[in-house]
Design an enzyme around this catalytic site. Structure first.
Site, PDB file in Angstrom:
ATOM      1  N   ASP A 455       0.860  -1.189   0.000  1.00  0.00           N
ATOM      2  CA  ASP A 455       0.000   0.000   0.000  1.00  0.00           C
ATOM      3  C   ASP A 455       0.894   1.236   0.000  1.00  0.00           C
ATOM      4  O   ASP A 455       1.841   1.331   0.789  1.00  0.00           O
ATOM      5  CB  ASP A 455      -0.910   0.003   1.232  1.00  0.00           C
ATOM      6  CG  ASP A 455      -1.906   1.143   1.179  1.00  0.00           C
ATOM      7  OD1 ASP A 455      -2.893   1.020   0.452  1.00  0.00           O
ATOM      8  OD2 ASP A 455      -1.669   2.149   1.868  1.00  0.00           O
ATOM      9  N   LEU A 456       0.617   2.177  -0.911  1.00  0.00           N
ATOM     10  CA  LEU A 456       1.451   3.368  -1.053  1.00  0.00           C
ATOM     11  C   LEU A 456       1.163   4.371   0.063  1.00  0.00           C
ATOM     12  O   LEU A 456       0.045   4.460   0.563  1.00  0.00           O
ATOM     13  CB  LEU A 456       1.213   4.031  -2.408  1.00  0.00           C
ATOM     14  CG  LEU A 456       1.500   3.172  -3.645  1.00  0.00           C
ATOM     15  CD1 LEU A 456       1.269   3.993  -4.906  1.00  0.00           C
ATOM     16  CD2 LEU A 456       2.922   2.621  -3.614  1.00  0.00           C
ATOM     17  N   ASP A 498      -4.393   2.420  -4.792  1.00  0.00           N
ATOM     18  CA  ASP A 498      -2.936   2.378  -4.606  1.00  0.00           C
ATOM     19  C   ASP A 498      -2.496   1.078  -3.956  1.00  0.00           C
ATOM     20  O   ASP A 498      -1.481   1.038  -3.268  1.00  0.00           O
ATOM     21  CB  ASP A 498      -2.490   3.572  -3.741  1.00  0.00           C
ATOM     22  CG  ASP A 498      -3.125   3.566  -2.350  1.00  0.00           C
ATOM     23  OD1 ASP A 498      -4.157   2.880  -2.177  1.00  0.00           O
ATOM     24  OD2 ASP A 498      -2.589   4.223  -1.446  1.00  0.00           O
TER      25      ASP A 498
END
Length: 842
Positions: A455-456, A498
């Site tokens: 996960d960004l 994302d």
């Protein structure tokens, strides 16, 4: 001995009756025929002209009268007596008591006077009821009653009927079991029948597909064969008949005089069709359109009304035809038609007729070319050469179209399995591959697979501040870097937003995964070039090992996602491997959320008032309203624990609603009781609640309903709520200001609120973060920080509340520095509503 003979005879009669009742399980087809037989048998044992049976249904607490014979009231039937009436009568009383009951006139009166029964039906002299019991549970009642003084019942009759009732229950249960078994057999038979029908349809469809392929192949061979045209037409007719009803079939061609002829014609109503000039028939309509058509009777009538067709000719129920095209010109038509409503053509049949018409067209073209060659050989050679060249060009174009179509189909397959933005595998493709790997674990137990959930960081901020195009560019670059970090045998996919996942194949050691994970973290930590700017993101990783305990891909992704959130909680750029402890914590958290939801719905959340005093005089200035949740075994759950769960699930809005309602109610009551003492109550509100239009409407209505004056109700908001951009927050704060609700900045100093934020909103008070007070007694730097916070409040001319005073030295410190107000357990613990009222009255 002589006295025992009648007794022995009675026993024989009883045994015969019991045996007959047992035999009823095989004689009676159902319960409707069973109870009349039971009535007959009981009538052989004792007077039973008036007899009925009622069954009790425990699941809905109803009594059903299933059989009844009453000479005193012949019109009374099972359907005429309701369950409610039976509950109020002697039957209901019998079922409630659970004991055999013999009553006469006095007994009826006593029960009626006690309110145990209500009068239903004609009065009887004697009433004898026996409860039907199965495994100590009441399932019904069996009753005989007498209206004649010559027929009376005694205790011997009650014992006899009780004994018979046991056998009736056993036989009744066997019949019920048999009916249930028969029902299950019928349902199973029906299911097998439906499955067999489905299988038959599948076989028929498969046979039709095989026949279709065979017909197509045969027609293709016929189109390239030489021979008599009539034989050719017959074979084409035979092949079409293999797939559809072609009892009415003809081929129409334009001759050199432009007359419409019928070289092949088979019809149920007409032996031969005569040549004619083209007119407004269906054949001409098809040739004018130049493409295969399906015409129903309704469509034909519409075309006649429009003047496109005339009304002459045989009216076919369904008419299906394809054009015969030679050298680009429509020269005729191939037609099948049906006069029977049971023989309908489908849209799928258009494909067949189109192919057949093309095959016939090709054969006609070949024959025409051969005839022209025989008539003018040298002239035709040049034309054939030119035509061959044209056909080669057409075939080349067709091949290109087929190649383009194949490429397009391949592209569609690729798009269906890949993310349109990044080109990575999408969720569906990744899930399919992951499920395939899970199934292979039983065959290859030594192969180790790992799934990493990525996960960004800061993606939403980048996307919102720089625009969606910038967000898309970031996702593309992230995809490229992820692919550069893994092996060719590994698989990386974008789940959406994302979120990315990687399936690592044939992993030897966790250290290898940790090494790749760190490589990914380092790669995504590097700046991205987006819109000629350097943008920083980063990521967090959660890792889950694949094992046979996982049933499908969603379980694996859930655990990897859980590990990823655990990594995020430790700070950015972290990687965490999933373990059983996380699963237990997840289950525990889920249980907590469920219990919290039930607690809110059942009213277990209650308010507590913590006083806020002026310093140094300790005069009561107001209260902070806190939510409390008592434990089942005593004590209370930590607010931070259940409020965090409430925030995640959205239940926080319900809790905030409850607290606001309680605060407004108490302020209204105290305002009438203590008119000379100004007082405020502050309530902590979540960002979720402030963004909820229904909640804000409720808050405004409560303030107006209780006629609160400005400043009586305060709302506490944390710094981070004001710093992060939230849709609708400014509108909510303006709405609070309009109805006189004050604003307190909670946990001041714990976040990164700037002076511009403090100047933007009009705060009635700043509430110091308890973190500062804990540092005051630990080192001098904490005292300096506290002095800075107090200086800011003085600069803004906004009162400062020292929150979290738990020790004497903390109180002395804030007083010595000139803090105006204080709150904490050292000054006073949170109070129940009654305790708060006592403090106000003191």
């Amino acid at each position: 001995m002589d006295d025992q003979k009648p007794l022995m005879g009675a026993k024989d009669v009883l045994l015969d009756a019991l045996f007959d009742i047992a035999e009823l399980s095989s004689e009676a087809n159902d319960l409707a025929s069973f109870f009349p037989m039971v009535h007959r048998i009981i009538g052989n044992l004792l007077p039973a002209e008036n007899f009925y049976v009622a069954l009790y249904h425990e699941f809905d607490d109803t009594i059903e009268l299933v059989y009844m014979v009453d000479l005193a009231d012949p019109d009374m039937t099972p359907g005429s007596v309701s369950s409610q009436d039976l509950h109020r009568g002697l039957t209901g009383y019998l079922l409630r008591s659970g004991d055999a009951l013999l009553l006469s006139g006095d007994g009826f009166k006593q029960l009626a006077e006690k309110g145990e029964i209500a009068h239903i039906g004609p009065d009887s002299l004697d009433w004898l009821g026996i409860p039907l019991k199965l495994d100590h549970k009441i399932i019904g009642a069996m009753v005989v009653q007498s209206y004649d003084a010559s027929t009376r019942y005694n205790e011997d009759d009650k014992q006899l009927l009780t004994f018979v009732a046991r056998q009736v229950v056993n036989t009744l249960e066997r019949i019920r079991h048999r009916e249930l078994l028969e029902q299950q057999i019928m349902e199973r038979t029906q299911a097998l029948h439906e499955s067999n029908q489905l299988l038959r349809r599948e076989v028929q469809e498969r046979k039709r597909a095989e026949t279709f392929q065979s017909v197509m192949l045969h027609l293709s061979e016929l189109a390239h064969s030489d021979g008599d045209p009539q034989d050719f037409y017959v074979q084409v007719h035979d092949q079409v008949s293999r797939l559809i009803d072609a009892r009415n079939f003809y081929i129409a061609l334009l001759d050199r005089k432009q007359l419409l002829t019928f070289p092949y014609f088979v019809d149920q109503h007409q032996l031969q069709a005569k040549a004619r000039k083209p007119g407004k028939g269906l054949t001409e309509y098809l040739m004018r359109n130049g493409q295969a058509v399906l015409v129903t009777r309704k469509v034909r009538d519409e075309l006649i009304q429009k003047g496109i067709l005339d009304s002459e000719g045989t009216e076919a129920f369904h008419w299906l035809g394809g054009p015969l095209v030679v050298d680009g010109q429509v020269v005729g038509a191939l037609v099948v038609q049906s006069y029977d409503e049971s023989n309908r053509y489908r849209r799928e049949d258009l494909e067949l007729i189109s192919f057949v018409s093309r095959s016939v067209s090709e054969a006609l073209s070949r024959r025409q070319h051969r005839e022209m060659l025989e008539a003018a050989k040298r002239e035709l050679e040049a034309k054939v050469t030119e035509r061959t060249r044209e056909l080669e060009v057409a075939n080349g174009a067709l091949r290109r179209q087929m190649q383009e179509k194949a490429a397009l189909a391949e592209r569609h397959r690729f798009d269906a399995m890949h993310d349109a933005l990044t080109g990575l595998a999408n969720r569906a493709f990744f899930t399919t591959q992951l499920n395939r790997v899970l199934k292979s674990l039983s065959r290859y137990p030594n192969r180790r697979y790992v799934v990493a959930f990525i996960d960004l960081d800061r993606f939403k901020i980048i996307n919102d501040s720089m625009g969606h195009l910038a967000g898309d560019q970031l996702l593309k670059q992230v995809a490229q870097r992820l692919q550069a970090c893994i092996r060719e045998t590994d698989m990386v996919a974008r789940l959406g937003g994302d979120e990315f996942v990687i399936l690592f194949d044939c992993v030897q050691h966790d250290e290898d995964v940790a090494l790749v994970g760190q490589r990914i973290i380092n790669a995504l930590h590097q700046p991205f070039e987006i819109q000629e700017q350097q943008v920083f993101s980063g990521c967090s990783l959660g890792v889950a090992h694949l094992s046979r305990r996982y049933k499908d891909a969603s379980d694996v992704l859930r655990d990897a996602d859980t590990a990823m959130y655990q990594a995020k909680s430790r700070g950015r750029g972290q990687m965490v491997f999933f373990d059983d402890t996380m699963r237990e914590n997840l289950i525990s958290r889920f249980s907590l959320q469920n219990a919290l939801r039930l607690a809110v719905e059942s009213g277990q959340i209650f308010p507590a008032f913590q006083p806020i005093f002026s310093l140094p005089g300790r005069k009561l200035h107001g209260f902070e309203l806190l939510a409390r949740w008592p434990r089942a075994g005593g004590g209370e759950l930590t607010p931070e624990l259940f409020l965090e769960a409430a925030e995640e699930t959205g239940i926080i809005v319900d809790i905030d609603t409850l607290m606001v309602r309680q605060a407004c109610r108490q302020l209204s009551l105290w305002g009438h009781q203590l008119t000379d003492q100004p007082l405020f109550v502050s309530v902590n509100l979540s960002a979720r609640s402030l963004q909820n239009s229904a909640f804000m409407k409720h808050l405004v209505e409560q303030v107006r309903e209780h006629e609160l004056t400005p400043g009586q109700l305060m709302v506490e908001i944390r710094e981070n709520v004001l710093i992060q951009p939230s849709p609708g927050l400014d509108e909510a704060l303006n709405a609070l200001k309009e109805v006189g609700v004050g604003l307190i900045l909670d946990h001041f100093g714990a976040g990164s609120a700037t002076l511009s934020v403090l100047m933007q909103h009009h705060f009635q008070a700043l509430k110091m973060s308890p973190h500062f007070l804990r540092q005051v007694t630990e080192h001098e730097r904490g005292q300096s920080l506290l002095q800075s916070v107090i200086a800011v409040s003085r600069y803004l001319k906004v009162p400062l509340i020292a929150h979290g005073i738990e020790e004497e030295n903390q109180l002395q410190a804030v007083q010595s520095m000139g803090c105006a107000y204080g709150q904490g357990e050292y000054l006073c613990q949170p109070l129940a509503t009654a305790q708060a009222e006592l403090m106000l009255c003191a």
